[in-house]
Design a protein around this motif. Structure first.
Motif, PDB file in Angstrom:
ATOM      1  N   GLU A   1      98.952  47.836 -55.090  1.00  0.00           N
ATOM      2  CA  GLU A   1      99.919  48.074 -53.811  1.00  0.00           C
ATOM      3  C   GLU A   1     101.152  48.924 -54.325  1.00  0.00           C
ATOM      4  N   ASP A   2     101.521  49.830 -53.267  1.00  0.00           N
ATOM      5  CA  ASP A   2     102.794  50.489 -53.515  1.00  0.00           C
ATOM      6  C   ASP A   2     103.890  49.682 -53.490  1.00  0.00           C
ATOM      7  N   GLN A   3     104.827  50.019 -54.236  1.00  0.00           N
ATOM      8  CA  GLN A   3     105.977  49.090 -54.445  1.00  0.00           C
ATOM      9  C   GLN A   3     106.910  48.736 -53.103  1.00  0.00           C
ATOM     10  N   VAL A   4     106.877  49.596 -52.090  1.00  0.00           N
ATOM     11  CA  VAL A   4     107.603  49.544 -51.039  1.00  0.00           C
ATOM     12  C   VAL A   4     106.809  48.394 -50.148  1.00  0.00           C
ATOM     13  N   LEU A   5     105.449  48.468 -50.317  1.00  0.00           N
ATOM     14  CA  LEU A   5     104.807  47.548 -49.556  1.00  0.00           C
ATOM     15  C   LEU A   5     104.903  46.263 -50.217  1.00  0.00           C
TER      16      LEU A   5
ATOM     17  N   TYR B   1     104.927  44.473 -35.924  1.00  0.00           N
ATOM     18  CA  TYR B   1     105.741  43.444 -36.553  1.00  0.00           C
ATOM     19  C   TYR B   1     106.527  44.107 -37.685  1.00  0.00           C
ATOM     20  N   THR B   2     106.501  43.902 -39.056  1.00  0.00           N
ATOM     21  CA  THR B   2     107.441  44.397 -39.783  1.00  0.00           C
ATOM     22  C   THR B   2     107.115  45.719 -40.553  1.00  0.00           C
ATOM     23  N   GLY B   3     105.978  46.331 -40.010  1.00  0.00           N
ATOM     24  CA  GLY B   3     105.780  47.731 -40.333  1.00  0.00           C
ATOM     25  C   GLY B   3     104.748  48.190 -41.368  1.00  0.00           C
ATOM     26  N   TYR B   4     104.023  47.027 -41.946  1.00  0.00           N
ATOM     27  CA  TYR B   4     103.082  47.299 -43.236  1.00  0.00           C
ATOM     28  C   TYR B   4     102.172  47.957 -42.822  1.00  0.00           C
ATOM     29  N   SER B   5     101.321  48.051 -41.635  1.00  0.00           N
ATOM     30  CA  SER B   5     100.312  48.806 -41.296  1.00  0.00           C
ATOM     31  C   SER B   5     100.641  50.082 -40.921  1.00  0.00           C
TER      32      SER B   5
ATOM     33  N   MET C   1     100.807  56.589 -44.971  1.00  0.00           N
ATOM     34  CA  MET C   1     100.704  56.834 -46.333  1.00  0.00           C
ATOM     35  C   MET C   1      99.486  57.664 -46.502  1.00  0.00           C
ATOM     36  N   GLY C   2      98.264  57.478 -45.566  1.00  0.00           N
ATOM     37  CA  GLY C   2      97.112  58.175 -45.628  1.00  0.00           C
ATOM     38  C   GLY C   2      96.846  59.446 -44.754  1.00  0.00           C
ATOM     39  N   THR C   3      97.872  59.831 -44.240  1.00  0.00           N
ATOM     40  CA  THR C   3      97.950  60.951 -43.306  1.00  0.00           C
ATOM     41  C   THR C   3      98.599  62.328 -43.614  1.00  0.00           C
TER      42      THR C   3
ATOM     43  N   LYS D   1     111.928  53.715 -43.348  1.00  0.00           N
ATOM     44  CA  LYS D   1     112.852  54.796 -44.077  1.00  0.00           C
ATOM     45  C   LYS D   1     112.598  54.964 -45.633  1.00  0.00           C
ATOM     46  N   GLN D   2     112.538  53.510 -46.013  1.00  0.00           N
ATOM     47  CA  GLN D   2     112.489  53.491 -47.748  1.00  0.00           C
ATOM     48  C   GLN D   2     110.976  53.958 -48.110  1.00  0.00           C
ATOM     49  N   SER D   3     110.108  53.899 -47.214  1.00  0.00           N
ATOM     50  CA  SER D   3     108.750  54.304 -47.515  1.00  0.00           C
ATOM     51  C   SER D   3     108.592  55.778 -47.640  1.00  0.00           C
ATOM     52  N   GLY D   4     109.453  56.472 -47.042  1.00  0.00           N
ATOM     53  CA  GLY D   4     109.536  57.940 -46.971  1.00  0.00           C
ATOM     54  C   GLY D   4     108.785  58.499 -46.006  1.00  0.00           C
TER      55      GLY D   4
END
Length: 213
Positions: free
Chosen positions: A19-23, A67-71, A77-79, A103-106
């Motif tokens: 899992e990516d660290q931000v997730l 919700y909190t943005g996970y999906s 990240m896949g696009t 924002k943290q996810s880039g």
């Protein structure tokens, strides 16, 4: 349906890309600070959504239920850099928390975050979508489907979450709550809709893949 116990789930996750660290951080903070953290998509489903996007290379994506943005972050990240993901949530109390992690996810430049009722917002989004992910009020799944159908490209996909609803779809009729009734009605509606083809998968709480013919 395969019963996933804790040991088998752990085996699956140890044989899935990390899992990516931000997730990871998003998951931890969601469980500490939010009500109903089980609404989070989580690592396995998030990775599935990411890989669907990598396979499809969609340019326009719609998500109903941020919700909190996970999906949303997982899909982003896949696009590719020219993709836009419109994600909608009716709970404005989550906005600051969710925007912080976007924002943290880039992925901030890819994600358009809308606050409000999806059925009010969708008609005002001037886009044709390649992919739609539905994970919101189960009582309105059919309405969400109809709202996005005309905005979905021919050959495009809708992914509907929670279609097995923790097995509640198999309970006695008199014990079914409104959310479960909504899921049952949606599942039957899609099964009998000749405009689409569909596949139900036992991923997490059940995921329906729907392709517009």
């Amino acid at each position: 349906m395969l019963e996933i116990n804790k040991e088998l789930e752990e085996y699956i996750l140890t044989h899935t890309e990390n899992e990516d660290q931000v997730l990871k951080d998003l998951t931890r903070e969601t469980h500490v600070k939010m009500l109903r953290p089980r609404m989070l998509s989580g690592h396995m489903q998030g990775k599935f959504l990411k890989m669907i996007c990598q396979m499809m290379n969609p340019k326009r994506v719609l998500e109903i239920g941020t919700y909190t943005g996970y999906s949303a972050i997982s899909m982003a990240m896949g696009t590719s850099s020219d993709c836009v993901i419109h994600t909608i949530d009716c709970n404005d109390e989550l906005e600051y928390f969710t925007r912080k992690f976007i924002k943290q996810s880039g992925c901030e430049d890819k994600i358009e975050f809308h606050i409000g009722e999806a059925l009010d917002i969708i008609p005002n989004i001037d886009e044709e979508f390649d992919l739609v992910f539905i994970d919101a009020d189960k009582r309105q799944y059919i309405e969400y489907f109809e709202a996005v159908y005309l905005k979905l490209k021919q050959g495009g996909f809708i992914l509907a979450d929670d279609v097995l609803w923790d097995g509640k779809v198999l309970e006695e009729v008199e014990s079914k709550d409104k959310q479960t009734q909504g899921i049952l009605a949606f599942n039957d509606f899609i099964q009998n809709d000749n405009r689409v083809e569909n596949l139900m998968l036992p991923i997490r709480h059940g995921l329906m893949m729907i392709r517009k013919k």
